[in-house]
Design a protein around this motif. Structure first.
Motif, PDB file in Angstrom:
ATOM      1  N   LEU A 294     -15.987  69.085  67.342  1.00  0.00           N
ATOM      2  CA  LEU A 294     -14.865  68.189  67.649  1.00  0.00           C
ATOM      3  C   LEU A 294     -15.295  66.735  67.525  1.00  0.00           C
ATOM      4  N   LEU A 295     -16.465  66.409  68.050  1.00  0.00           N
ATOM      5  CA  LEU A 295     -16.953  65.031  67.972  1.00  0.00           C
ATOM      6  C   LEU A 295     -17.174  64.614  66.523  1.00  0.00           C
ATOM      7  N   ASP A 296     -17.673  65.540  65.707  1.00  0.00           N
ATOM      8  CA  ASP A 296     -17.862  65.262  64.273  1.00  0.00           C
ATOM      9  C   ASP A 296     -16.520  64.987  63.597  1.00  0.00           C
ATOM     10  N   ARG A 297     -15.520  65.808  63.912  1.00  0.00           N
ATOM     11  CA  ARG A 297     -14.200  65.622  63.299  1.00  0.00           C
ATOM     12  C   ARG A 297     -13.594  64.286  63.716  1.00  0.00           C
TER      13      ARG A 297
ATOM     14  N   ALA B  66     -15.164  61.575  64.592  1.00  0.00           N
ATOM     15  CA  ALA B  66     -15.923  60.437  64.059  1.00  0.00           C
ATOM     16  C   ALA B  66     -15.795  60.282  62.557  1.00  0.00           C
ATOM     17  N   SER B  67     -15.557  61.392  61.847  1.00  0.00           N
ATOM     18  CA  SER B  67     -15.624  61.325  60.387  1.00  0.00           C
ATOM     19  C   SER B  67     -14.301  61.490  59.664  1.00  0.00           C
ATOM     20  N   GLY B  68     -13.273  61.981  60.341  1.00  0.00           N
ATOM     21  CA  GLY B  68     -12.021  62.263  59.643  1.00  0.00           C
ATOM     22  C   GLY B  68     -10.972  61.192  59.843  1.00  0.00           C
ATOM     23  N   PRO B  69      -9.752  61.485  59.357  1.00  0.00           N
ATOM     24  CA  PRO B  69      -8.639  60.532  59.496  1.00  0.00           C
ATOM     25  C   PRO B  69      -7.934  60.666  60.841  1.00  0.00           C
ATOM     26  N   VAL B  70      -8.642  61.115  61.856  1.00  0.00           N
ATOM     27  CA  VAL B  70      -8.035  61.439  63.153  1.00  0.00           C
ATOM     28  C   VAL B  70      -7.663  60.182  63.934  1.00  0.00           C
ATOM     29  N   LYS B  71      -6.416  60.127  64.411  1.00  0.00           N
ATOM     30  CA  LYS B  71      -5.956  59.003  65.225  1.00  0.00           C
ATOM     31  C   LYS B  71      -5.704  59.406  66.678  1.00  0.00           C
ATOM     32  N   GLU B  72      -5.361  60.684  66.901  1.00  0.00           N
ATOM     33  CA  GLU B  72      -5.089  61.139  68.258  1.00  0.00           C
ATOM     34  C   GLU B  72      -5.641  62.537  68.478  1.00  0.00           C
ATOM     35  N   ILE B  73      -6.223  62.733  69.641  1.00  0.00           N
ATOM     36  CA  ILE B  73      -6.677  64.056  70.070  1.00  0.00           C
ATOM     37  C   ILE B  73      -5.935  64.400  71.347  1.00  0.00           C
TER      38      ILE B  73
ATOM     39  N   ILE C 283      -5.285  66.168  66.326  1.00  0.00           N
ATOM     40  CA  ILE C 283      -5.999  67.412  66.646  1.00  0.00           C
ATOM     41  C   ILE C 283      -5.614  67.820  68.069  1.00  0.00           C
ATOM     42  N   VAL C 284      -5.165  69.043  68.220  1.00  0.00           N
ATOM     43  CA  VAL C 284      -4.851  69.592  69.545  1.00  0.00           C
ATOM     44  C   VAL C 284      -6.019  70.484  69.963  1.00  0.00           C
ATOM     45  N   VAL C 285      -6.656  70.125  71.066  1.00  0.00           N
ATOM     46  CA  VAL C 285      -7.830  70.860  71.543  1.00  0.00           C
ATOM     47  C   VAL C 285      -7.380  71.902  72.562  1.00  0.00           C
ATOM     48  N   VAL C 286      -7.777  73.158  72.330  1.00  0.00           N
ATOM     49  CA  VAL C 286      -7.449  74.250  73.246  1.00  0.00           C
ATOM     50  C   VAL C 286      -8.732  74.973  73.647  1.00  0.00           C
ATOM     51  N   GLU C 287      -8.637  75.727  74.746  1.00  0.00           N
ATOM     52  CA  GLU C 287      -9.811  76.470  75.207  1.00  0.00           C
ATOM     53  C   GLU C 287     -10.037  77.725  74.382  1.00  0.00           C
ATOM     54  N   GLU C 288      -8.974  78.489  74.168  1.00  0.00           N
ATOM     55  CA  GLU C 288      -9.104  79.794  73.514  1.00  0.00           C
ATOM     56  C   GLU C 288      -8.016  79.998  72.471  1.00  0.00           C
ATOM     57  N   MET C 289      -8.190  81.035  71.641  1.00  0.00           N
ATOM     58  CA  MET C 289      -7.207  81.373  70.609  1.00  0.00           C
ATOM     59  C   MET C 289      -5.845  81.676  71.216  1.00  0.00           C
TER      60      MET C 289
END
Length: 201
Positions: free
Chosen positions: A130-133, A135-142, A85-91
């Motif tokens: 983001l915290l839900d994703r 904790a609950s998904g197949p996420v390995k890196e943010i 997941i790549v976290v960005v501030e805005e669109m």
């Protein structure tokens, strides 16, 4: 007290345009005049496009981006790596990374950055999602692809602390992104180098 220079309809148009980023009262007046002078080829199509946007564009319940489908096109894309997941501030930041074609993961749009002086705390951003994703998904890196501003760095620090209990790897863009720079203004080469040289926090 400023004197009214036009009818209420024109004044309303100027006031609304002045709320847009980068437009002050003077620029808003110029923009309003340009729109009114070019009614048929600019004002009417623009008003129709805005009406269509109001009817059709929605916020993605998964990542917080904007699209005409829900979940958004990127979240629906089976070719995307769900573990990143790549976290960005805005669109605008998401669009900049997509133009550079360096991300094959999914995104998460915060909707801004933390700014206590402006009254923007965690509850006003899309952080809970983001915290839900994580904790609950197949996420390995943010990957925290936040602007290299004081507010962006503060937001990255806060997110790193909040994500620590999930055990997910948290990385950030390499320092090729200049301090004080915004992703939307960077060239594709700089963005590509920053993504490739990211470091674990």
């Amino acid at each position: 007290m400023s004197k009214k220079i036009a009818g209420p309809e024109i004044e309303r148009l100027i006031q609304l345009l002045a709320r847009l980023p980068g437009l002050g009262p003077r620029s808003a007046r110029k923009a309003a005049l340009a729109l009114l002078k070019r009614r048929e080829d600019l004002l009417v199509p623009l008003s129709e496009a805005l009406a269509t946007a109001v009817r059709t564009i929605v916020m993605c319940p998964v990542c917080g981006s904007l699209d005409t489908v829900s979940p958004c096109t990127i979240c629906r894309d089976e070719r995307r790596d769900r573990e990143v997941i790549v976290v960005v501030e805005e669109m605008a930041d998401l669009w900049a990374l997509e133009r550079a074609a360096v991300v094959n993961g999914t995104y998460h749009v915060l909707g801004g950055h933390l700014s206590p002086l402006d009254g923007i705390g965690p509850e006003r951003l899309n952080i809970a999602g983001l915290l839900d994703r994580a904790a609950s998904g197949p996420v390995k890196e943010i990957i925290l692809a936040l602007n290299a501003t004081v507010e962006g760095q503060s937001t990255a620090h806060y997110l790193t602390e909040q994500l620590a209990p999930t055990g997910v790897i948290v990385s950030r863009l390499a320092q090729g992104v200049p301090i004080g720079g915004e992703l939307d203004y960077l060239d594709e080469g700089t963005l590509a180098a920053a993504i490739k040289a990211r470091k674990r926090i």
